[in-house]
Design a protein around this motif. Sequence first.
Motif, PDB file in Angstrom:
ATOM      1  N   SER A  16       8.855   7.299  -3.739  1.00 38.75           N
ATOM      2  CA  SER A  16       9.974   7.784  -2.925  1.00 38.75           C
ATOM      3  C   SER A  16      10.004   7.026  -1.602  1.00 38.75           C
ATOM      4  O   SER A  16       9.039   6.345  -1.245  1.00 38.75           O
ATOM      5  CB  SER A  16       9.808   9.280  -2.642  1.00 38.75           C
ATOM      6  N   TRP A  17      11.096   7.201  -0.857  1.00 36.97           N
ATOM      7  CA  TRP A  17      11.198   6.528   0.438  1.00 36.97           C
ATOM      8  C   TRP A  17      10.090   6.988   1.375  1.00 36.97           C
ATOM      9  O   TRP A  17       9.482   6.177   2.076  1.00 36.97           O
ATOM     10  CB  TRP A  17      12.570   6.779   1.084  1.00 36.97           C
ATOM     11  N   LYS A  18       9.807   8.285   1.418  1.00 35.17           N
ATOM     12  CA  LYS A  18       8.791   8.807   2.342  1.00 35.17           C
ATOM     13  C   LYS A  18       7.414   8.209   2.059  1.00 35.17           C
ATOM     14  O   LYS A  18       6.707   7.791   2.983  1.00 35.17           O
ATOM     15  CB  LYS A  18       8.723  10.333   2.260  1.00 35.17           C
ATOM     16  N   ILE A  19       7.034   8.174   0.810  1.00 31.97           N
ATOM     17  CA  ILE A  19       5.734   7.602   0.453  1.00 31.97           C
ATOM     18  C   ILE A  19       5.719   6.107   0.736  1.00 31.97           C
ATOM     19  O   ILE A  19       4.741   5.573   1.272  1.00 31.97           O
ATOM     20  CB  ILE A  19       5.378   7.910  -1.015  1.00 31.97           C
ATOM     21  N   SER A  20       6.808   5.423   0.417  1.00 30.04           N
ATOM     22  CA  SER A  20       6.904   3.988   0.675  1.00 30.04           C
ATOM     23  C   SER A  20       6.796   3.687   2.165  1.00 30.04           C
ATOM     24  O   SER A  20       6.081   2.764   2.573  1.00 30.04           O
ATOM     25  CB  SER A  20       8.224   3.439   0.138  1.00 30.04           C
ATOM     26  N   ALA A  21       7.481   4.470   2.986  1.00 25.52           N
ATOM     27  CA  ALA A  21       7.414   4.291   4.441  1.00 25.52           C
ATOM     28  C   ALA A  21       6.007   4.588   4.950  1.00 25.52           C
ATOM     29  O   ALA A  21       5.503   3.896   5.830  1.00 25.52           O
ATOM     30  CB  ALA A  21       8.440   5.189   5.130  1.00 25.52           C
ATOM     31  N   GLY A  22       5.363   5.599   4.388  1.00 26.66           N
ATOM     32  CA  GLY A  22       4.000   5.944   4.786  1.00 26.66           C
ATOM     33  C   GLY A  22       3.006   4.846   4.455  1.00 26.66           C
ATOM     34  O   GLY A  22       2.170   4.473   5.291  1.00 26.66           O
ATOM     35  N   ILE A  23       3.095   4.302   3.253  1.00 29.16           N
ATOM     36  CA  ILE A  23       2.197   3.216   2.848  1.00 29.16           C
ATOM     37  C   ILE A  23       2.441   1.991   3.710  1.00 29.16           C
ATOM     38  O   ILE A  23       1.497   1.363   4.208  1.00 29.16           O
ATOM     39  CB  ILE A  23       2.376   2.887   1.351  1.00 29.16           C
ATOM     40  N   SER A  24       3.693   1.644   3.897  1.00 23.32           N
ATOM     41  CA  SER A  24       4.043   0.489   4.716  1.00 23.32           C
ATOM     42  C   SER A  24       3.532   0.655   6.143  1.00 23.32           C
ATOM     43  O   SER A  24       2.978  -0.282   6.730  1.00 23.32           O
ATOM     44  CB  SER A  24       5.566   0.299   4.723  1.00 23.32           C
ATOM     45  N   SER A  25       3.687   1.832   6.700  1.00 28.32           N
ATOM     46  CA  SER A  25       3.234   2.103   8.070  1.00 28.32           C
ATOM     47  C   SER A  25       1.718   2.062   8.166  1.00 28.32           C
ATOM     48  O   SER A  25       1.162   1.574   9.156  1.00 28.32           O
ATOM     49  CB  SER A  25       3.749   3.463   8.534  1.00 28.32           C
ATOM     50  N   PHE A  26       1.039   2.544   7.139  1.00 29.34           N
ATOM     51  CA  PHE A  26      -0.420   2.502   7.116  1.00 29.34           C
ATOM     52  C   PHE A  26      -0.913   1.052   7.084  1.00 29.34           C
ATOM     53  O   PHE A  26      -1.811   0.675   7.838  1.00 29.34           O
ATOM     54  CB  PHE A  26      -0.951   3.281   5.908  1.00 29.34           C
ATOM     55  N   VAL A  27      -0.317   0.235   6.240  1.00 27.81           N
ATOM     56  CA  VAL A  27      -0.678  -1.184   6.161  1.00 27.81           C
ATOM     57  C   VAL A  27      -0.374  -1.874   7.497  1.00 27.81           C
ATOM     58  O   VAL A  27      -1.183  -2.662   8.002  1.00 27.81           O
ATOM     59  CB  VAL A  27       0.054  -1.881   4.989  1.00 27.81           C
ATOM     60  N   PHE A  28       0.780  -1.565   8.086  1.00 20.52           N
ATOM     61  CA  PHE A  28       1.167  -2.095   9.393  1.00 20.52           C
ATOM     62  C   PHE A  28       0.092  -1.778  10.432  1.00 20.52           C
ATOM     63  O   PHE A  28      -0.327  -2.647  11.195  1.00 20.52           O
ATOM     64  CB  PHE A  28       2.513  -1.475   9.786  1.00 20.52           C
ATOM     65  N   ALA A  29      -0.379  -0.536  10.446  1.00 18.69           N
ATOM     66  CA  ALA A  29      -1.383  -0.107  11.419  1.00 18.69           C
ATOM     67  C   ALA A  29      -2.723  -0.804  11.176  1.00 18.69           C
ATOM     68  O   ALA A  29      -3.358  -1.283  12.122  1.00 18.69           O
ATOM     69  CB  ALA A  29      -1.555   1.412  11.349  1.00 18.69           C
ATOM     70  N   ILE A  30      -3.157  -0.869   9.939  1.00 17.09           N
ATOM     71  CA  ILE A  30      -4.440  -1.496   9.607  1.00 17.09           C
ATOM     72  C   ILE A  30      -4.423  -2.978   9.973  1.00 17.09           C
ATOM     73  O   ILE A  30      -5.388  -3.500  10.545  1.00 17.09           O
ATOM     74  CB  ILE A  30      -4.760  -1.316   8.108  1.00 17.09           C
ATOM     75  N   LEU A  31      -3.335  -3.670   9.661  1.00 15.06           N
ATOM     76  CA  LEU A  31      -3.273  -5.112   9.916  1.00 15.06           C
ATOM     77  C   LEU A  31      -3.191  -5.459  11.400  1.00 15.06           C
ATOM     78  O   LEU A  31      -3.411  -6.609  11.765  1.00 15.06           O
ATOM     79  CB  LEU A  31      -2.114  -5.742   9.153  1.00 15.06           C
ATOM     80  N   HIS A  32      -2.915  -4.480  12.253  1.00 15.16           N
ATOM     81  CA  HIS A  32      -2.945  -4.748  13.689  1.00 15.16           C
ATOM     82  C   HIS A  32      -4.382  -4.872  14.195  1.00 15.16           C
ATOM     83  O   HIS A  32      -4.605  -5.355  15.301  1.00 15.16           O
ATOM     84  CB  HIS A  32      -2.166  -3.689  14.476  1.00 15.16           C
ATOM     85  N   GLY A  33      -5.351  -4.440  13.393  1.00 20.67           N
ATOM     86  CA  GLY A  33      -6.756  -4.678  13.684  1.00 20.67           C
ATOM     87  C   GLY A  33      -7.340  -3.938  14.870  1.00 20.67           C
ATOM     88  O   GLY A  33      -8.351  -4.363  15.412  1.00 20.67           O
ATOM     89  N   GLN A  34      -6.737  -2.858  15.267  1.00 17.37           N
ATOM     90  CA  GLN A  34      -7.251  -2.074  16.392  1.00 17.37           C
ATOM     91  C   GLN A  34      -8.109  -0.921  15.867  1.00 17.37           C
ATOM     92  O   GLN A  34      -7.864  -0.403  14.771  1.00 17.37           O
ATOM     93  CB  GLN A  34      -6.104  -1.513  17.229  1.00 17.37           C
ATOM     94  N   THR A  35      -9.102  -0.509  16.634  1.00 18.83           N
ATOM     95  CA  THR A  35      -9.938   0.610  16.198  1.00 18.83           C
ATOM     96  C   THR A  35      -9.158   1.921  16.182  1.00 18.83           C
ATOM     97  O   THR A  35      -9.390   2.767  15.339  1.00 18.83           O
ATOM     98  CB  THR A  35     -11.182   0.755  17.101  1.00 18.83           C
ATOM     99  N   ASN A  36      -8.233   2.081  17.105  1.00 19.85           N
ATOM    100  CA  ASN A  36      -7.365   3.262  17.124  1.00 19.85           C
ATOM    101  C   ASN A  36      -6.027   2.867  16.528  1.00 19.85           C
ATOM    102  O   ASN A  36      -5.135   2.379  17.218  1.00 19.85           O
ATOM    103  CB  ASN A  36      -7.192   3.786  18.550  1.00 19.85           C
ATOM    104  N   PHE A  37      -5.887   3.062  15.233  1.00 20.51           N
ATOM    105  CA  PHE A  37      -4.653   2.623  14.574  1.00 20.51           C
ATOM    106  C   PHE A  37      -3.562   3.681  14.559  1.00 20.51           C
ATOM    107  O   PHE A  37      -2.446   3.403  14.135  1.00 20.51           O
ATOM    108  CB  PHE A  37      -4.931   2.117  13.151  1.00 20.51           C
ATOM    109  N   LEU A  38      -3.846   4.891  15.082  1.00 20.86           N
ATOM    110  CA  LEU A  38      -2.854   5.972  15.069  1.00 20.86           C
ATOM    111  C   LEU A  38      -1.546   5.604  15.773  1.00 20.86           C
ATOM    112  O   LEU A  38      -0.472   5.848  15.216  1.00 20.86           O
ATOM    113  CB  LEU A  38      -3.444   7.260  15.640  1.00 20.86           C
ATOM    114  N   PRO A  39      -1.579   4.997  16.970  1.00 20.52           N
ATOM    115  CA  PRO A  39      -0.303   4.624  17.603  1.00 20.52           C
ATOM    116  C   PRO A  39       0.513   3.644  16.755  1.00 20.52           C
ATOM    117  O   PRO A  39       1.739   3.731  16.696  1.00 20.52           O
ATOM    118  CB  PRO A  39      -0.720   3.966  18.921  1.00 20.52           C
ATOM    119  N   PHE A  40      -0.182   2.742  16.068  1.00 17.49           N
ATOM    120  CA  PHE A  40       0.515   1.777  15.222  1.00 17.49           C
ATOM    121  C   PHE A  40       1.086   2.445  13.974  1.00 17.49           C
ATOM    122  O   PHE A  40       2.160   2.090  13.504  1.00 17.49           O
ATOM    123  CB  PHE A  40      -0.428   0.628  14.844  1.00 17.49           C
TER     124      PHE A  40
END
Length: 76
Positions: A16-40
């Motif tokens: 679904s769109w919600k799950i797709s957006a969640g996965i995409s946002s999680f990958v976006f946050a992880i790839l920013h490489g910060q220890t606190n990825f919550l803001p990303f």
Amino acid sequence: MIFRKYLVSLLQKIFSWKISAGISSFVFAILHGQTNFLPFLINGLIYSWTMKKSGTIVMPILLHMAYNLIAIKTQI
């Protein structure tokens, strides 16, 4: 563009769109490489939501640019 335009579109073929957006946002946050990825993660969700609501990639790009500008200004 990679996360909102391509990754969400690809994931929506399976999820679904919600799950797709969640996965995409999680990958976006992880790839920013910060220890606190919550803001990303939160920003990724906001960018995905604005993409869905506006129907164009322009608004998420402008928001991301504004966020980066503010982050740079506060570090100077």
